[in-house]
Design an enzyme around this catalytic site. Structure first.
Site, mmCIF file in Angstrom:
data_model
loop_
_atom_site.group_PDB
_atom_site.id
_atom_site.type_symbol
_atom_site.label_atom_id
_atom_site.label_comp_id
_atom_site.label_asym_id
_atom_site.label_seq_id
_atom_site.Cartn_x
_atom_site.Cartn_y
_atom_site.Cartn_z
ATOM 1 N N LYS A 1 0.830 -1.215 0.000
ATOM 2 C CA LYS A 1 0.000 0.000 0.000
ATOM 3 C C LYS A 1 0.856 1.253 0.000
ATOM 4 O O LYS A 1 0.544 2.240 -0.661
ATOM 5 C CB LYS A 1 -0.828 0.039 1.292
ATOM 6 C CG LYS A 1 -2.212 -0.482 1.139
ATOM 7 C CD LYS A 1 -2.997 -0.255 2.418
ATOM 8 C CE LYS A 1 -2.211 -0.641 3.605
ATOM 9 N NZ LYS A 1 -2.564 -0.963 4.827
ATOM 10 N N LEU B 1 3.875 1.645 -1.171
ATOM 11 C CA LEU B 1 4.451 1.849 -2.506
ATOM 12 C C LEU B 1 3.400 2.357 -3.472
ATOM 13 O O LEU B 1 3.671 3.225 -4.304
ATOM 14 C CB LEU B 1 4.954 0.513 -3.046
ATOM 15 C CG LEU B 1 6.414 0.195 -2.860
ATOM 16 C CD1 LEU B 1 6.710 -1.154 -3.440
ATOM 17 C CD2 LEU B 1 7.242 1.274 -3.550
ATOM 18 N N GLY C 1 22.572 0.033 14.427
ATOM 19 C CA GLY C 1 21.940 -1.021 15.198
ATOM 20 C C GLY C 1 21.972 -0.691 16.677
ATOM 21 O O GLY C 1 22.599 0.278 17.104
ATOM 22 N N CYS D 1 26.355 5.003 11.705
ATOM 23 C CA CYS D 1 25.878 5.095 13.081
ATOM 24 C C CYS D 1 26.591 4.078 13.975
ATOM 25 O O CYS D 1 27.774 4.258 14.251
ATOM 26 C CB CYS D 1 24.364 4.980 13.134
ATOM 27 S SG CYS D 1 23.693 5.888 14.535
ATOM 28 N N HIS E 1 22.691 9.046 9.360
ATOM 29 C CA HIS E 1 22.138 8.046 8.433
ATOM 30 C C HIS E 1 21.944 8.657 7.039
ATOM 31 O O HIS E 1 20.836 9.128 6.722
ATOM 32 C CB HIS E 1 20.790 7.541 8.956
ATOM 33 C CG HIS E 1 20.918 6.680 10.166
ATOM 34 N ND1 HIS E 1 21.113 5.326 10.090
ATOM 35 C CD2 HIS E 1 20.916 6.988 11.478
ATOM 36 C CE1 HIS E 1 21.196 4.821 11.314
ATOM 37 N NE2 HIS E 1 21.094 5.812 12.175
ATOM 38 N N GLU F 1 21.528 7.277 4.314
ATOM 39 C CA GLU F 1 20.584 6.513 3.484
ATOM 40 C C GLU F 1 19.177 7.084 3.512
ATOM 41 O O GLU F 1 18.392 6.879 2.587
ATOM 42 C CB GLU F 1 20.574 5.031 3.914
ATOM 43 C CG GLU F 1 19.896 4.702 5.250
ATOM 44 C CD GLU F 1 20.789 4.896 6.471
ATOM 45 O OE1 GLU F 1 21.809 5.596 6.359
ATOM 46 O OE2 GLU F 1 20.449 4.347 7.553
#
Ligand code: GLN
Length: 545
Positions: A20, A22, A356, A383, A517, A519
């Site tokens: 949904k 996407l 993590g 991180c 981060h 990304e």
């Protein structure tokens, strides 16, 4: 909010995980291709106040916005597809809704009324949907979960009311379902979709469009049947075929007529086609790469790749920018604690250690980092991956064997330790070991100043950047000279120079580790400069292999 802002509500039926998020992100992007301004929102019916304390195994990655909201990973899709930055006001959960209602009740705002799901909870949901909107043409609101979930009921009632209040010419309901293929019958089955729509109708919602996930084209007679039984126009039964790449979805849905039918619903002229050229460019690059490069991601949530969704996408984006396909080799770091790392890492051209929490698997990540450093393999630490890269150099180069992080070991040499206070726009934030876990990290975008001539400064092409954070611990600046002597330099710091943000090993082809981060801000058509540079280093390495 302008009187013309239109609302599209996206619900899901039959099963979860239908994509949904996407679908919503793709529709937003196609509408942008028609020149409209869009905004995207996620309403999650679970009781957590936000996904910040949820296990990545259960819920996938926690996506962080510029303004520091810890949100569902679907907001990552929204940003990647639309390029529009999400805010705190774009993500809500039942936990947060109830928190607001109860706060108001305690303050006496309800003037003695009995507090009920309808209207108090539903009104709070409606307030969320209608707040913080300016001149957007479309606001797309995705309701998490599946129709029929107990938790979802107040949301369905709230969106029904919003459509009632605004009028149906300003609201549209899209329902995403699945048509399972039964091989023994040789047929796509429509019954689950019919039941799911019946369920929605029980709540007073008549969907205007069905987006039917299917592994094969839906025959016209099946579409006719679905349309008749679900009380929907036949052209509004849209096939959502399985595709090879998520970046194919906007073109695929547009091809099926989704945006045209949305425009028709709202009475918007739609003779011309949307401009999807940027997606065509991405698809063509993905289809015909100049080569393939293999990169290892050494983490601990490798059974559920959704936990590393943005990393996965950012690597793909770095590949697209270099016209290469990035093949990710997922390695569970715990294996590297038992077996020789070279058995697992000798066939990759670069190594990434992501973020993590918790100690499990961290010694294996340190092994991977050591291997990358010693074998001159391009390395990107993110991180926790950055914190461990510092620990690795302190232990194995500077010779401080008990170097560690106070996250796992209170008695270590505290190279990485709890950040007890820092400045935000709202003032000073203070933390202790006993602070709540939820919502109390250093969260959101912070500025960072890069050292000129460093790998990062070259990658970004500037010396002032803003990247998003989500962590509690920091590299203590007092170790800077010891690190420098061990061959690691700090090449990015907070503007006051007190918080180290980036480390590099100058005597290495490409060794960069960042506290933030990168990304999270990467997009297929606006890739993270750090990932582009990292993938380029991997390609150069692969040519030497
Ligand atoms: N656990 C580390 C911290 O809290 C790193 C967090 C992360 O990798 N996102 O600082």
């Amino acid at each position: 909010m302008s009187d013309n802002t239109k609302f599209i509500f996206i619900t899901g039926g039959v099963v979860s995980s239908l994509g949904k998020g996407l679908a919503s992100a793709s529709l937003a992007s196609i509408l942008q291709g028609r020149g409209f301004k869009v905004r995207m929102r996620k309403l999650d019916p679970y009781l957590n106040v936000d996904p910040g304390t949820m296990s990545p195994y259960q819920h996938g990655e926690v996506y962080v916005t510029d303004d520091g909201a810890e949100t569902d990973l679907d907001l990552g899709h929204y940003e990647r597809f639309s390029g529009v930055a999400c805010h705190k006001t774009d993500s809500i959960t039942t936990g947060k809704i109830y928190q607001r209602v109860i706060d108001k009740e305690r303050r006496g705002d309800y003037l003695g009324a009995t507090i009920q799901v309808v209207p108090h909870v539903t009104n709070e949901i409606k307030n969320f949907i209608l707040s913080d909107i300016t001149d957007e043409d479309f606001v797309l609101c995705e309701i998490g979960g599946t129709v029929g979930d107990i938790e979802g009921q107040p949301y369905l009632e709230a969106i029904r009311q919003v459509a009632y209040d605004l009028g149906r010419d300003r609201a549209m309901f899209i329902h995403v379902t699945l048509l399972p293929y039964i091989p023994t019958a040789g047929e796509l089955k429509t019954k689950p979709t019919q039941h799911s729509v019946k369920k929605l109708q029980e709540y007073g919602i008549q969907p205007d469009m069905l987006l039917c996930r299917s592994q094969m084209p839906i025959p016209q007679n099946e579409k006719r049947k679905i349309a008749l039984f679900c009380n929907i126009r036949e052209e509004n039964v849209i096939t959502a075929l399985d595709v090879n790449s998520i970046y194919q979805v906007p073109i695929s849905y547009s091809h099926e007529g989704m945006d045209k039918q949305v425009c028709k619903h709202f009475g918007i002229p739609c003779e011309s086609e949307p401009d999807l050229s940027k997606w065509e460019h991405i698809i063509n690059t993905l289809r015909l790469p100049e080569g393939e490069v293999r990169i290892a991601v050494v983490g601990k949530y490798t059974q559920l790749l959704e936990a590393y969704k943005s990393i996965n996408e950012a690597l793909t984006h770095g590949g697209i920018a270099n016209k290469y396909k990035v093949k990710i080799k997922w390695i569970n770091s715990e294996i590297l604690e038992q077996e020789d790392p070279s058995l697992h890492l000798n066939d990759v051209s670069a190594i990434l250690v992501p973020g993590g929490f918790g100690q499990r698997g961290t010694e294996g990540k340190i092994q991977a980092i050591r291997y990358a450093r010693e074998h001159k393999i391009p390395f990107l630490g993110i991180c926790l991956g950055m914190q461990l890269a510092v620990i690795e150099t302190m232990r194995n180069v500077a010779g401080i064997k008990n170097a560690g992080t106070t996250e796992f070991d209170a008695k270590c040499e505290p190279v990485i330790s709890l950040m007890t206070e820092w400045e935000t726009e709202q003032g000073k934030e203070v933390r202790t070991q006993d602070s709540d876990l939820g919502g109390t990290m250093r969260l959101g975008a912070y500025p960072c100043v890069l050292k000129s001539g460093s790998v990062v400064a070259n990658a970004y092409g500037c010396e002032h950047i803003q990247e998003r954070h989500r962590h509690r611990y920091e590299l203590n600046i007092k170790y800077e000279s010891q690190l420098r002597m061990a061959g690691m330099s700090i090449t990015g710091k907070s503007p006051d120079g007190l918080l180290p943000e980036i480390v590099e090993i100058p005597d290495h082809p490409w060794f960069v580790a960042v506290q933030f981060h990168p990304e999270l801000k990467s997009k297929p058509f606006d890739p993270s400069p750090l990932f582009v540079s990292f993938v380029r280093a991997a390609i150069n390495k692969s040519r030497l292999l």
